[in-house]
Design a protein around this motif. Structure first.
Motif, PDB file in Angstrom:
ATOM      1  N   ASN A   1       0.854  -1.195   0.000  1.00 31.80           N
ATOM      2  CA  ASN A   1       0.000   0.000   0.000  1.00 31.80           C
ATOM      3  C   ASN A   1       0.880   1.231   0.000  1.00 31.80           C
ATOM      4  O   ASN A   1       1.718   1.396   0.894  1.00 31.80           O
ATOM      5  N   ILE A   2       0.682   2.086  -0.975  1.00 25.66           N
ATOM      6  CA  ILE A   2       1.419   3.343  -1.048  1.00 25.66           C
ATOM      7  C   ILE A   2       0.384   4.466  -1.001  1.00 25.66           C
ATOM      8  O   ILE A   2      -0.486   4.549  -1.870  1.00 25.66           O
ATOM      9  N   ARG A   3       0.456   5.293   0.046  1.00 22.62           N
ATOM     10  CA  ARG A   3      -0.466   6.403   0.211  1.00 22.62           C
ATOM     11  C   ARG A   3       0.337   7.709   0.229  1.00 22.62           C
ATOM     12  O   ARG A   3       1.026   8.005   1.207  1.00 22.62           O
ATOM     13  N   ALA A   4       0.223   8.457  -0.864  1.00 22.91           N
ATOM     14  CA  ALA A   4       0.925   9.740  -0.948  1.00 22.91           C
ATOM     15  C   ALA A   4       0.345  10.691   0.085  1.00 22.91           C
ATOM     16  O   ALA A   4      -0.872  10.752   0.269  1.00 22.91           O
ATOM     17  N   ARG A   5       1.205  11.409   0.771  1.00 21.26           N
ATOM     18  CA  ARG A   5       0.735  12.366   1.779  1.00 21.26           C
ATOM     19  C   ARG A   5       0.277  13.678   1.143  1.00 21.26           C
ATOM     20  O   ARG A   5      -0.416  14.470   1.764  1.00 21.26           O
ATOM     21  N   GLU A   6       0.710  13.892  -0.079  1.00 23.27           N
ATOM     22  CA  GLU A   6       0.328  15.088  -0.824  1.00 23.27           C
ATOM     23  C   GLU A   6       0.233  14.703  -2.290  1.00 23.27           C
ATOM     24  O   GLU A   6       0.593  13.590  -2.664  1.00 23.27           O
ATOM     25  N   GLN A   7      -0.248  15.602  -3.104  1.00 26.87           N
ATOM     26  CA  GLN A   7      -0.361  15.309  -4.525  1.00 26.87           C
ATOM     27  C   GLN A   7       1.008  14.945  -5.076  1.00 26.87           C
ATOM     28  O   GLN A   7       2.010  15.590  -4.756  1.00 26.87           O
ATOM     29  N   SER A   8       1.049  13.897  -5.872  1.00 25.18           N
ATOM     30  CA  SER A   8       2.324  13.421  -6.419  1.00 25.18           C
ATOM     31  C   SER A   8       3.006  14.494  -7.244  1.00 25.18           C
ATOM     32  O   SER A   8       2.369  15.214  -8.015  1.00 25.18           O
ATOM     33  N   ALA A   9       4.306  14.570  -7.075  1.00 22.44           N
ATOM     34  CA  ALA A   9       5.111  15.497  -7.865  1.00 22.44           C
ATOM     35  C   ALA A   9       5.281  14.941  -9.275  1.00 22.44           C
ATOM     36  O   ALA A   9       5.361  13.730  -9.467  1.00 22.44           O
ATOM     37  N   LEU A  10       5.295  15.826 -10.257  1.00 23.66           N
ATOM     38  CA  LEU A  10       5.502  15.362 -11.623  1.00 23.66           C
ATOM     39  C   LEU A  10       6.926  14.855 -11.811  1.00 23.66           C
ATOM     40  O   LEU A  10       7.174  13.955 -12.602  1.00 23.66           O
ATOM     41  N   VAL A  11       7.848  15.463 -11.109  1.00 26.42           N
ATOM     42  CA  VAL A  11       9.244  15.052 -11.181  1.00 26.42           C
ATOM     43  C   VAL A  11       9.755  14.950  -9.753  1.00 26.42           C
ATOM     44  O   VAL A  11       9.441  15.764  -8.911  1.00 26.42           O
ATOM     45  N   GLY A  12      10.529  13.928  -9.483  1.00 30.01           N
ATOM     46  CA  GLY A  12      11.086  13.788  -8.151  1.00 30.01           C
ATOM     47  C   GLY A  12      10.283  12.831  -7.292  1.00 30.01           C
ATOM     48  O   GLY A  12       9.451  12.080  -7.776  1.00 30.01           O
TER      49      GLY A  12
END
Length: 182
Positions: A13-24
């Motif tokens: 399970n991968i839950r991003a804490r914020e909107q995914s960055a386009l780069v990085g």
């Protein structure tokens, strides 16, 4: 004893804490668990006090650790190891700005064949519950059908959980009923 036959997968399970960055990189919470329709069913049965035995095909290298993890949940295991593939993996990715994404590699689950069915699988059992995913996959369908036939020959009741409306629609209800008739 209820025998649950189907898939056992490792879950990431991968839950991003914020909107995914386009780069990085994006900061995320990442955890691991056991999953798969059969594993979830066995866990719920254990939660309500029913004795269950999980039958699933897994990668041979992971059989011992999976047996231990399943036993810790009060579930008896009847894992069938294979050297042909590793245990399947389901990865889910949650991002606040996007729908949940799911990626699956069935791994060992997709290699289940009739020869994997051990005679002792139904010892002291009164019921067989089969994951519908075994019927949807043409590679495992014959083994799933044999499971149902053998269970009925041993006098067990049988149930099948289709599990996926999308897959049921793709194959039609009539085909699914024919495959699961036993």
């Amino acid at each position: 004893m209820i025998v649950i036959a189907g898939d056992l997968l490792r879950l990431i399970n991968i839950r991003a804490r914020e909107q995914s960055a386009l780069v990085g990189s994006t900061e995320a919470e990442i955890d691991f668990a056991l999953d798969g329709q059969a594993m979830r069913t066995a866990a719920w049965l254990g939660h309500v006090g029913a004795k269950s035995r999980l039958f699933a095909k897994v990668g041979a290298a992971e059989q011992s650790s999976l047996t231990t993890a399943i036993a810790a949940r009060g579930i008896e295991s009847a894992l069938c190891p294979t050297l042909q593939a590793s245990t399947g993996v389901l990865a889910t990715i949650s991002d606040p700005a996007a729908p949940v994404q799911r990626y699956v590699s069935l791994g060992a689950s997709a290699t289940l064949v009739a020869e994997d069915l051990a005679p002792e699988l139904f010892a002291q059992a009164r019921w067989l519950h089969v994951s519908g995913y075994l019927f949807f996959d043409s590679r495992t369908r014959a083994a799933a059908q044999l499971l149902v036939e053998q269970a009925k020959a041993h006098g067990l009741g049988v149930s099948v959980d289709p599990g996926s409306v999308a897959q049921l629609r793709a194959v039609t209800a009539a085909a699914f009923i024919e495959w699961t008739r036993g």
